[in-house]
Design a protein around this motif. Sequence first.
Motif, PDB file in Angstrom:
ATOM      1  N   UNK A  32       0.863  -1.184   0.000  1.00 26.76           N
ATOM      2  CA  UNK A  32       0.000   0.000   0.000  1.00 26.76           C
ATOM      3  C   UNK A  32       0.901   1.236   0.000  1.00 26.76           C
ATOM      4  N   UNK A  33       0.394   2.329  -0.546  1.00 32.48           N
ATOM      5  CA  UNK A  33       1.154   3.561  -0.621  1.00 32.48           C
ATOM      6  C   UNK A  33       1.078   4.296   0.713  1.00 32.48           C
ATOM      7  N   UNK A  34       2.229   4.658   1.263  1.00 31.84           N
ATOM      8  CA  UNK A  34       2.327   5.434   2.502  1.00 31.84           C
ATOM      9  C   UNK A  34       2.594   6.881   2.103  1.00 31.84           C
ATOM     10  N   UNK A  35       1.548   7.689   2.093  1.00 34.75           N
ATOM     11  CA  UNK A  35       1.663   9.077   1.643  1.00 34.75           C
ATOM     12  C   UNK A  35       2.547   9.906   2.574  1.00 34.75           C
ATOM     13  N   UNK A  36       2.537   9.594   3.849  1.00 32.86           N
ATOM     14  CA  UNK A  36       3.341  10.355   4.813  1.00 32.86           C
ATOM     15  C   UNK A  36       4.835  10.213   4.529  1.00 32.86           C
ATOM     16  N   UNK A  37       5.283   9.013   4.181  1.00 31.12           N
ATOM     17  CA  UNK A  37       6.700   8.774   3.898  1.00 31.12           C
ATOM     18  C   UNK A  37       7.023   8.780   2.404  1.00 31.12           C
ATOM     19  N   UNK A  38       5.983   8.758   1.563  1.00 30.25           N
ATOM     20  CA  UNK A  38       6.186   8.781   0.117  1.00 30.25           C
ATOM     21  C   UNK A  38       6.804   7.511  -0.431  1.00 30.25           C
ATOM     22  N   UNK A  39       6.353   6.345   0.092  1.00 29.61           N
ATOM     23  CA  UNK A  39       6.894   5.067  -0.389  1.00 29.61           C
ATOM     24  C   UNK A  39       5.858   3.953  -0.224  1.00 29.61           C
ATOM     25  N   UNK A  40       6.135   2.820  -0.860  1.00 24.43           N
ATOM     26  CA  UNK A  40       5.277   1.652  -0.754  1.00 24.43           C
ATOM     27  C   UNK A  40       5.630   0.873   0.507  1.00 24.43           C
ATOM     28  N   UNK A  41       4.612   0.337   1.201  1.00 24.52           N
ATOM     29  CA  UNK A  41       4.794  -0.481   2.407  1.00 24.52           C
ATOM     30  C   UNK A  41       4.130  -1.837   2.206  1.00 24.52           C
ATOM     31  N   UNK A  42       4.772  -2.892   2.681  1.00 27.30           N
ATOM     32  CA  UNK A  42       4.208  -4.241   2.600  1.00 27.30           C
ATOM     33  C   UNK A  42       2.999  -4.324   3.521  1.00 27.30           C
ATOM     34  N   UNK A  43       1.919  -4.934   3.033  1.00 28.67           N
ATOM     35  CA  UNK A  43       0.711  -5.073   3.845  1.00 28.67           C
ATOM     36  C   UNK A  43       0.813  -6.271   4.777  1.00 28.67           C
ATOM     37  N   UNK A  44      -0.044  -6.268   5.779  1.00 24.97           N
ATOM     38  CA  UNK A  44      -0.121  -7.366   6.741  1.00 24.97           C
ATOM     39  C   UNK A  44      -1.527  -7.933   6.692  1.00 24.97           C
ATOM     40  N   UNK A  45      -1.624  -9.251   6.608  1.00 28.26           N
ATOM     41  CA  UNK A  45      -2.916  -9.941   6.548  1.00 28.26           C
ATOM     42  C   UNK A  45      -2.966 -10.942   7.700  1.00 28.26           C
ATOM     43  N   UNK A  46      -3.860 -10.733   8.657  1.00 33.92           N
ATOM     44  CA  UNK A  46      -3.976 -11.589   9.847  1.00 33.92           C
ATOM     45  C   UNK A  46      -2.645 -11.733  10.581  1.00 33.92           C
ATOM     46  N   UNK A  47      -1.917 -10.616  10.705  1.00 30.47           N
ATOM     47  CA  UNK A  47      -0.652 -10.607  11.422  1.00 30.47           C
ATOM     48  C   UNK A  47       0.548 -11.095  10.631  1.00 30.47           C
ATOM     49  N   UNK A  48       0.343 -11.517   9.380  1.00 33.99           N
ATOM     50  CA  UNK A  48       1.434 -12.021   8.551  1.00 33.99           C
ATOM     51  C   UNK A  48       1.703 -11.052   7.398  1.00 33.99           C
ATOM     52  N   UNK A  49       2.978 -10.680   7.250  1.00 34.89           N
ATOM     53  CA  UNK A  49       3.349  -9.759   6.170  1.00 34.89           C
ATOM     54  C   UNK A  49       3.258 -10.458   4.817  1.00 34.89           C
ATOM     55  N   UNK A  50       2.673  -9.786   3.838  1.00 36.98           N
ATOM     56  CA  UNK A  50       2.520 -10.327   2.486  1.00 36.98           C
ATOM     57  C   UNK A  50       3.738  -9.967   1.648  1.00 36.98           C
ATOM     58  N   UNK A  51       4.900 -10.575   1.970  1.00 42.42           N
ATOM     59  CA  UNK A  51       6.161 -10.225   1.323  1.00 42.42           C
ATOM     60  C   UNK A  51       6.368 -10.890  -0.027  1.00 42.42           C
ATOM     61  N   UNK A  52       5.702 -12.005  -0.273  1.00 43.38           N
ATOM     62  CA  UNK A  52       5.896 -12.718  -1.532  1.00 43.38           C
ATOM     63  C   UNK A  52       7.276 -13.341  -1.600  1.00 43.38           C
ATOM     64  N   UNK A  53       7.831 -13.430  -2.788  1.00 38.70           N
ATOM     65  CA  UNK A  53       9.139 -14.040  -3.016  1.00 38.70           C
ATOM     66  C   UNK A  53      10.180 -12.934  -3.169  1.00 38.70           C
ATOM     67  N   UNK A  54      11.212 -12.956  -2.340  1.00 30.76           N
ATOM     68  CA  UNK A  54      12.218 -11.889  -2.373  1.00 30.76           C
ATOM     69  C   UNK A  54      13.032 -11.878  -3.668  1.00 30.76           C
ATOM     70  N   UNK A  55      13.009 -12.969  -4.432  1.00 31.11           N
ATOM     71  CA  UNK A  55      13.760 -13.041  -5.682  1.00 31.11           C
ATOM     72  C   UNK A  55      12.881 -12.797  -6.911  1.00 31.11           C
TER      73      UNK A  55
END
Length: 61
Positions: free
Chosen positions: A23-46
């Motif tokens: 999701x877009x963090x307008x305060x910091x001007x960058x994208x942030x990874x979302x959290x779903x039920x306490x788990x970060x939706x990071x996907x595959x780092x590669x």
Amino acid sequence: MLTRTELRTPQRRECERCDREEVWDAADGCWRITTDDGERRTGNSHCIHEWDIDGTFRSYE
């Protein structure tokens, strides 16, 4: 009379390959990874992310 046109920007994006979600963090001007039920939706780092923002998104209405 001038009409003011507003630029629209995506507020959320998801990788079509690995399901990373951000999701877009307008305060910091960058994208942030979302959290779903306490788990970060990071996907595959590669993953070379293929975001779901495509030609159907209209920057101007």
